[in-house]
Design an enzyme around this catalytic site. Structure first.
Site, PDB file in Angstrom:
ATOM      1  N   SER A  45      46.527  39.776  46.752  1.00 35.21           N
ATOM      2  CA  SER A  45      46.101  40.827  45.830  1.00 35.21           C
ATOM      3  C   SER A  45      44.912  41.577  46.420  1.00 35.21           C
ATOM      4  CB  SER A  45      45.673  40.213  44.500  1.00 35.21           C
ATOM      5  OG  SER A  45      44.473  39.478  44.699  1.00 35.21           O
ATOM      6  N   LYS A  46      44.579  42.673  45.781  1.00 37.56           N
ATOM      7  CA  LYS A  46      43.430  43.447  46.239  1.00 37.56           C
ATOM      8  C   LYS A  46      42.167  42.596  46.153  1.00 37.56           C
ATOM      9  CE  LYS A  46      40.891  47.682  45.915  1.00 37.56           C
ATOM     10  NZ  LYS A  46      39.599  47.053  45.709  1.00 37.56           N
ATOM     11  N   ARG A  47      42.109  41.762  45.118  1.00 44.90           N
ATOM     12  CA  ARG A  47      40.933  40.921  44.950  1.00 44.90           C
ATOM     13  C   ARG A  47      40.770  39.950  46.139  1.00 44.90           C
ATOM     14  NH1 ARG A  47      40.625  37.360  39.896  1.00 44.90           N
ATOM     15  NH2 ARG A  47      41.586  39.169  38.904  1.00 44.90           N
ATOM     16  N   ASP A  54      39.499  41.931  49.063  1.00 42.31           N
ATOM     17  CA  ASP A  54      38.071  42.221  48.878  1.00 42.31           C
ATOM     18  C   ASP A  54      37.241  40.981  49.207  1.00 42.31           C
ATOM     19  OD1 ASP A  54      38.707  44.737  48.105  1.00 42.31           O
ATOM     20  OD2 ASP A  54      38.395  44.424  45.951  1.00 42.31           O
TER      21      ASP A  54
END
Ligand code: GLU
Length: 514
Positions: free
Chosen positions: A268-270, A273
């Protein structure tokens, strides 16, 4: 099952709902490789049927991302083509006609249920402990639709302009079987599926109807898409059957999931990040939150390295080869090489590939990175110098910015000597030795790495010292750095005058310790 019989026509069909995730790019790439391999066509179709999730900036973003990577469609919103329009919002009438066809053949029906009626149906089913409360072959029986209402009532409602949707009439008892090129035969019991909405109350088709009508109308031969679409495939198969298009059904190819770097769960983007790597090909500013996300391009990943990296995320060439250019990939790609197990997103591999592709660049191309930075800082250079420096620093560079960072010091002498202080090894002995070496360096006639080395080694040998005793000091004096490319070559590239000037300057500026 891997034989290619029909002309290959594949499509990349993103929905413009935001920035394209790197997984979407992998889907586009696999479609592209497959099309090129079999002399086929890649179609770019924009699936913008869901106005509630539509983001105006997203379409241009998709185009720019594909362009950056060199994934050029043969047909699509920009190229046009025999099956235009390629934007679903412009094909509303086509879907309407096909929805009517399904109504006529009894494969679909009108449903007039209000949102409240749908909520109370779900509540009732939940209260009755039904595992997945849905509008299906059983619950449709007590809802307001053209299967339960008298025909006059239906006609009356339609005439009055009462809001309705058109739903697919899911068969109650049927085992849906289809072959996926990656996963083999898949069997799904239709009783687990719901009566999906095909046409919404605004008259627009849903994803399912539009997608199938378009794949059929555009003569798509293979549907290559992410595994997250696998649950939709049984309905898609039934739609082909309902339309009587079984013979034209494309081959199904569902690509494995991209997993977190740790290997558990979907990337996921999380996660990206948290690990400090991008998830989008290009930088993206969310038009609503104004939140900015850095792209792979802006981080310094080369398009050819991204292509190489993404190609290997789910496909294997069946050999140990890891370094591919696009032509190699097209030649080697095959659906048989696609695995079904999820693939860990290993950013170190991407970095390594970036380095490898950087190494393949010409010295002049590497120099280009420097030219930009030097021009910006108004630092003079010659083309020969920038190429030489590019070549020298590339071994230690993963990204173009490393070339800039490591190369710029060749064109600009240090102003301070921070690393001298950090090292604390710049002793009086070192200082004196360096003083002596400048005079030796000054006398080197053919100023090339081996000759410079020989001259320095000679002095050191007389004193029973090793090269290591003075290398760090020379590097600090020349660049104010403690690591860097081959020092002798660095001096050669700097040239005699600059080398000696820089050392002299450092000797004046650095106060020896001890
Ligand atoms: N519009 C879908 C998406 O956003 C396409 C899925 C498919 O390829 O069928 O990915």
């Amino acid at each position: 099952m891997h034989d290619i019989e029909k002309p290959v026509r594949v499509r990349f069909a993103p929905s413009p709902t935001g920035a394209l995730h790197i997984g979407g790019i992998r889907t586009a790439l696999y479609n592209y490789l497959f099309a090129k391999k079999y002399d086929g066509k890649l179609i770019l179709r924009i699936e913008d049927t869901d106005q509630t999730r539509f983001v105006a900036e997203a379409e241009q973003y998709i185009l720019s991302a594909l362009e950056w990577l060199g994934i050029v469609p043969d047909e699509g919103i920009n190229q046009g083509g025999a099956y235009a329009p390629y934007r679903q919002s412009e094909r509303k009438d086509i879907y309407h006609t096909y929805a009517m066809q399904l109504l006529e053949t009894g494969h679909a029906y009108y449903a007039f249920d209000t949102p409240e009626a749908l909520d109370s149906m779900r509540e009732r089913l939940q209260a009755a402990k039904v595992a997945s409360p849905q509008y299906n072959a059983i619950s449709r029986e007590w809802m307001s639709n053209s299967l339960t209402l008298p025909q006059e009532e239906v006609e009356d409602r339609l005439q009055r302009g009462a809001p309705y949707v058109i739903r697919f009439k899911m068969p109650h008892k049927q085992i849906i079987r289809f072959y996926d090129q990656v996963r083999g035969w898949i069997k799904v019991d239709a009783s687990t599926l719901d009566d999906k909405v095909l046409l919404k109350s605004d008259g627009m088709a849903t994803y399912h109807l539009a997608n199938i009508v378009d794949d059929y109308s555009m003569q798509i031969s293979h549907v290559i898409r992410g595994e997250e679409w696998l649950p939709s495939a049984p309905l898609h198969v039934l739609l082909y059957e309902a339309f009587g298009w079984e013979g034209a059904m494309p081959q199904w190819v569902h690509l494995p999931l991209l997993l977190k770097p740790e290997g558990h769960g979907k990337l996921s983007k999380r996660d990206a990040d948290a690990h400090g790597f991008p998830i989008f090909p290009l930088s993206w500013t969310d038009p609503v939150t104004q939140q900015q996300a850095m792209g792979f391009r802006e981080k310094g990943y080369l398009p050819e390295a991204m292509i190489n990296f993404l190609a290997l995320l789910g496909w294997s060439p069946g050999s140990n080869q890891e370094l591919f250019n696009i032509a190699d990939l097209i030649a080697a790609f095959s659906i048989a090489g696609i695995g079904k197990a999820g693939v860990k997103f290993n950013i170190q591999k991407a970095n390594w590939l970036n380095h490898q592709h950087l190494l393949q660049k010409s010295n002049a191309a590497l120099g280009e990175y420097l030219i930009q930075a030097l021009d910006e800082a108004a630092i003079p250079y010659t083309l020969a110098q920038v190429s030489q420096v590019g070549e020298l620093v590339k071994e230690r560079a993963h990204f173009p910015q490393d070339i800039v960072e490591q190369g710029k010091v060749f064109f600009e002498p240090p102003h301070t000597y921070q690393s001298a202080a950090i090292q604390g090894k710049f002793t009086t002995e070192v200082h004196t030795l360096l003083q002596e070496l400048v005079t030796v360096i000054e006398k080197v006639e053919i100023f090339t790495a081996p000759v410079i080395k020989e001259a320095i080694v000679q002095v050191l040998e007389e004193k029973h010292l090793k090269l290591g005793a003075i290398m760090f000091a020379i590097r600090i004096a020349l660049f104010d750095k403690t690591t860097g490319p081959d020092l002798m070559r660095s001096m050669e590239v700097l040239g005699k005058a600059t080398t000696t000037q820089r050392i002299e300057k450092a000797l004046q500026a650095i106060t020896p310790v001890g």
